[in-house]
Design a protein around this motif. Sequence first.
Motif, PDB file in Angstrom:
ATOM      1  N   LYS A  82      73.539  13.769 141.312  1.00 11.96           N
ATOM      2  CA  LYS A  82      73.794  15.185 141.023  1.00 11.96           C
ATOM      3  C   LYS A  82      72.646  16.052 141.517  1.00 11.96           C
ATOM      4  CE  LYS A  82      74.950  18.377 137.240  1.00 11.96           C
ATOM      5  NZ  LYS A  82      73.952  19.370 137.656  1.00 11.96           N
ATOM      6  N   ALA A  83      71.397  15.597 141.244  1.00 12.64           N
ATOM      7  CA  ALA A  83      70.231  16.366 141.686  1.00 12.64           C
ATOM      8  C   ALA A  83      70.183  16.463 143.211  1.00 12.64           C
ATOM      9  CB  ALA A  83      68.954  15.726 141.138  1.00 12.64           C
ATOM     10  N   THR A  84      70.544  15.362 143.889  1.00 13.75           N
ATOM     11  CA  THR A  84      70.549  15.359 145.353  1.00 13.75           C
ATOM     12  C   THR A  84      71.601  16.326 145.894  1.00 13.75           C
ATOM     13  OG1 THR A  84      69.859  13.035 145.354  1.00 13.75           O
ATOM     14  CG2 THR A  84      70.790  13.886 147.385  1.00 13.75           C
ATOM     15  N   ALA A  85      72.770  16.324 145.265  1.00 14.84           N
ATOM     16  CA  ALA A  85      73.841  17.236 145.701  1.00 14.84           C
ATOM     17  C   ALA A  85      73.434  18.687 145.476  1.00 14.84           C
ATOM     18  CB  ALA A  85      75.122  16.906 144.933  1.00 14.84           C
ATOM     19  N   ASP A  86      72.798  18.982 144.335  1.00 16.26           N
ATOM     20  CA  ASP A  86      72.335  20.342 144.062  1.00 16.26           C
ATOM     21  C   ASP A  86      71.299  20.780 145.081  1.00 16.26           C
ATOM     22  OD1 ASP A  86      74.021  20.405 141.903  1.00 16.26           O
ATOM     23  OD2 ASP A  86      72.463  19.978 140.410  1.00 16.26           O
ATOM     24  N   LEU A  87      70.403  19.851 145.435  1.00 17.20           N
ATOM     25  CA  LEU A  87      69.360  20.178 146.412  1.00 17.20           C
ATOM     26  C   LEU A  87      69.975  20.486 147.775  1.00 17.20           C
ATOM     27  CD1 LEU A  87      66.354  20.416 147.112  1.00 17.20           C
ATOM     28  CD2 LEU A  87      66.338  17.944 147.540  1.00 17.20           C
ATOM     29  N   GLU A  88      70.976  19.727 148.177  1.00 20.92           N
ATOM     30  CA  GLU A  88      71.635  19.983 149.459  1.00 20.92           C
ATOM     31  C   GLU A  88      72.347  21.337 149.454  1.00 20.92           C
ATOM     32  OE1 GLU A  88      71.410  18.308 152.293  1.00 20.92           O
ATOM     33  OE2 GLU A  88      69.936  17.070 151.241  1.00 20.92           O
ATOM     34  N   SER A  89      72.909  21.684 148.299  1.00 28.91           N
ATOM     35  CA  SER A  89      73.572  22.998 148.191  1.00 28.91           C
ATOM     36  C   SER A  89      72.563  24.122 148.362  1.00 28.91           C
ATOM     37  CB  SER A  89      74.271  23.116 146.836  1.00 28.91           C
ATOM     38  OG  SER A  89      75.305  22.150 146.713  1.00 28.91           O
ATOM     39  N   LEU A  90      71.397  23.962 147.732  1.00 21.18           N
ATOM     40  CA  LEU A  90      70.345  24.984 147.864  1.00 21.18           C
ATOM     41  C   LEU A  90      69.867  25.095 149.304  1.00 21.18           C
ATOM     42  CD1 LEU A  90      68.275  24.275 144.615  1.00 21.18           C
ATOM     43  CD2 LEU A  90      69.648  26.310 145.096  1.00 21.18           C
ATOM     44  N   ARG A  91      69.731  23.956 149.974  1.00 17.93           N
ATOM     45  CA  ARG A  91      69.290  23.996 151.373  1.00 17.93           C
ATOM     46  C   ARG A  91      70.352  24.663 152.248  1.00 17.93           C
ATOM     47  NH1 ARG A  91      66.859  17.827 151.407  1.00 17.93           N
ATOM     48  NH2 ARG A  91      64.755  18.380 150.660  1.00 17.93           N
ATOM     49  N   GLY A  92      71.616  24.508 151.855  1.00 22.95           N
ATOM     50  CA  GLY A  92      72.679  25.186 152.588  1.00 22.95           C
ATOM     51  C   GLY A  92      72.616  26.698 152.428  1.00 22.95           C
ATOM     52  N   GLU A  93      72.085  27.154 151.281  1.00 22.77           N
ATOM     53  CA  GLU A  93      71.955  28.588 151.042  1.00 22.77           C
ATOM     54  C   GLU A  93      70.895  29.224 151.925  1.00 22.77           C
ATOM     55  OE1 GLU A  93      73.439  30.877 149.078  1.00 22.77           O
ATOM     56  OE2 GLU A  93      75.001  29.438 148.538  1.00 22.77           O
ATOM     57  N   VAL A  94      69.963  28.376 152.453  1.00 23.47           N
ATOM     58  CA  VAL A  94      68.890  28.926 153.291  1.00 23.47           C
ATOM     59  C   VAL A  94      69.486  29.574 154.536  1.00 23.47           C
ATOM     60  CG1 VAL A  94      66.879  28.331 154.695  1.00 23.47           C
ATOM     61  CG2 VAL A  94      67.182  27.275 152.444  1.00 23.47           C
ATOM     62  N   ILE A  95      70.468  28.911 155.157  1.00 26.06           N
ATOM     63  CA  ILE A  95      71.108  29.479 156.360  1.00 26.06           C
ATOM     64  C   ILE A  95      71.780  30.814 156.025  1.00 26.06           C
ATOM     65  CG2 ILE A  95      72.796  29.054 158.169  1.00 26.06           C
ATOM     66  CD1 ILE A  95      70.398  27.230 158.273  1.00 26.06           C
ATOM     67  N   LYS A  96      72.455  30.836 154.863  1.00 22.84           N
ATOM     68  CA  LYS A  96      73.115  32.080 154.458  1.00 22.84           C
ATOM     69  C   LYS A  96      72.088  33.183 154.213  1.00 22.84           C
ATOM     70  CE  LYS A  96      77.063  29.804 152.249  1.00 22.84           C
ATOM     71  NZ  LYS A  96      77.811  29.634 150.973  1.00 22.84           N
ATOM     72  N   ALA A  97      70.932  32.811 153.618  1.00 25.47           N
ATOM     73  CA  ALA A  97      69.891  33.808 153.338  1.00 25.47           C
ATOM     74  C   ALA A  97      69.350  34.396 154.635  1.00 25.47           C
ATOM     75  CB  ALA A  97      68.761  33.173 152.520  1.00 25.47           C
ATOM     76  N   ILE A  98      69.202  33.533 155.643  1.00 21.03           N
ATOM     77  CA  ILE A  98      68.709  34.019 156.936  1.00 21.03           C
ATOM     78  C   ILE A  98      69.703  35.010 157.546  1.00 21.03           C
ATOM     79  CG2 ILE A  98      68.181  33.294 159.303  1.00 21.03           C
ATOM     80  CD1 ILE A  98      67.104  30.671 158.129  1.00 21.03           C
ATOM     81  N   ARG A  99      70.984  34.766 157.333  1.00 27.07           N
ATOM     82  CA  ARG A  99      72.018  35.650 157.858  1.00 27.07           C
ATOM     83  C   ARG A  99      72.241  36.872 156.971  1.00 27.07           C
ATOM     84  NH1 ARG A  99      76.575  30.958 158.981  1.00 27.07           N
ATOM     85  NH2 ARG A  99      75.555  29.942 160.785  1.00 27.07           N
TER      86      ARG A  99
END
Length: 449
Positions: A322-339
């Motif tokens: 679960k923690a790994t999946a949450d971390l991957e979701s947060l890393r996915g938000e980085v691309i959105k934040a850049i955009r």
Amino acid sequence: MFDRIGRIADETPFVVEWFAKNRIEVWSTQEGEQRFDNHTDKLTNYIRFWQADGESEKTSIRTKTALGQLVEEGGFKGGVAPYGYDLVKSRRINKCNHEVFALAVNEAEATVVRIMYDKYIHEGYGPQRIATYINGLGYRTRAGKPWHHASVRNILYNLTYTGVLRSGESRSQVIPELQIIPPELFEAAQNIRTNRSQEVERVVPRQTVGKALLSGNVYCGHCGARLSLTTNGKAYPCKDDPTRIVKRVRYICYGKTRKQTECNGPTGYTAHIPDGIVDKLVRGIFERMRAVPKSEIVNARYREKMEERKALLQAVRADFNKATADLESLRGEVIKAIRGESSFSKELLGSLIAEGEASCTKLQEQLNKAQADYDEGKIVLEALNAQYDNIISWADMYDTASLEPKRMIVNCLIKRVDVYRDYKIHVDFAIDLEQFGMGTENIIAIPAA
């Protein structure tokens, strides 16, 4: 060729040069005379030997590789067949157009091999004693000579008898038609060999020729010296058979008789008394082990612990996933934040990702520990099952066994026996009987004989 003169590339050129300087001509049928008329000759000579040495190393590697591949495919690498086998034609042709040989069991010799392993494992014979025994039975080596202990030792440590061929580090799969002894018997022999070579944690007697059950594994409780076996010079009627005359066998304190220790205990003990106590103790253990099913003794004792470890492992793995999946979701938000498409700021995302990574690292450590604990529990359970099977096999053998197999069994079950005044005995077990739900008295007392 000149490179056949020596095998050390750095030295051979100087050996050849020494011959030349001492007016000894060095000739090769292929390369003519080796001369040292000028500096170029010396350099050429050195390069030639250096190249030859490199070719020699390559040839050696190729040979080892080829032999390893042959063995891994189940082929015999060549040479003299080990004792217990014959060389037979395999109907396979090698690259030189020669028919190669294979191994086949020689039943007459295989019988001798099995006798050696049986005496070594079940009766505690050493290589020297085995050689004497089989020579007494009339068996001889292939050359017709009496057996030597070194030859016996080589047979006891040869993996081929399990049906596995080897060449260096290469091993074949088990070849059933070449198996003379089962692998577990070979492994038992190697364990005995290792155990006898080490004084610490020894559970196999170094010698089994004494006429007493505890010979070689009994000690003085007062000074710690080993009790050695001796016989009284007088002969007495046997207690069980008055028509038979026997000598009294005694354990004597080696330290006290040799004045090597300050022992305040008796000089000796009548052997049959401590032997009888230990024999009764061993029989009692076997009876209790037989009385309770294996599932109750082994599995029931550890089932609850294993269930706890398994539940913990599953819970920690779920948290980690679960923690790994949450971390991957947060890393996915980085691309959105850049955009500019994310509802999180870059600073907040950085903080959340750092916390997620720390959490994953911590959970990874917990997962590794939970997995190690679970694996360790499985190993302990497997070891207990094997240990239980050993004890039951000893129990089945003990009642009808002769003295020597009994001594081997006792030494596998008991690490050492200390005897005190009035025949009080302390038994140090080689296995943890409490693992099987069996508590045993360490000190056993009987009236003085």
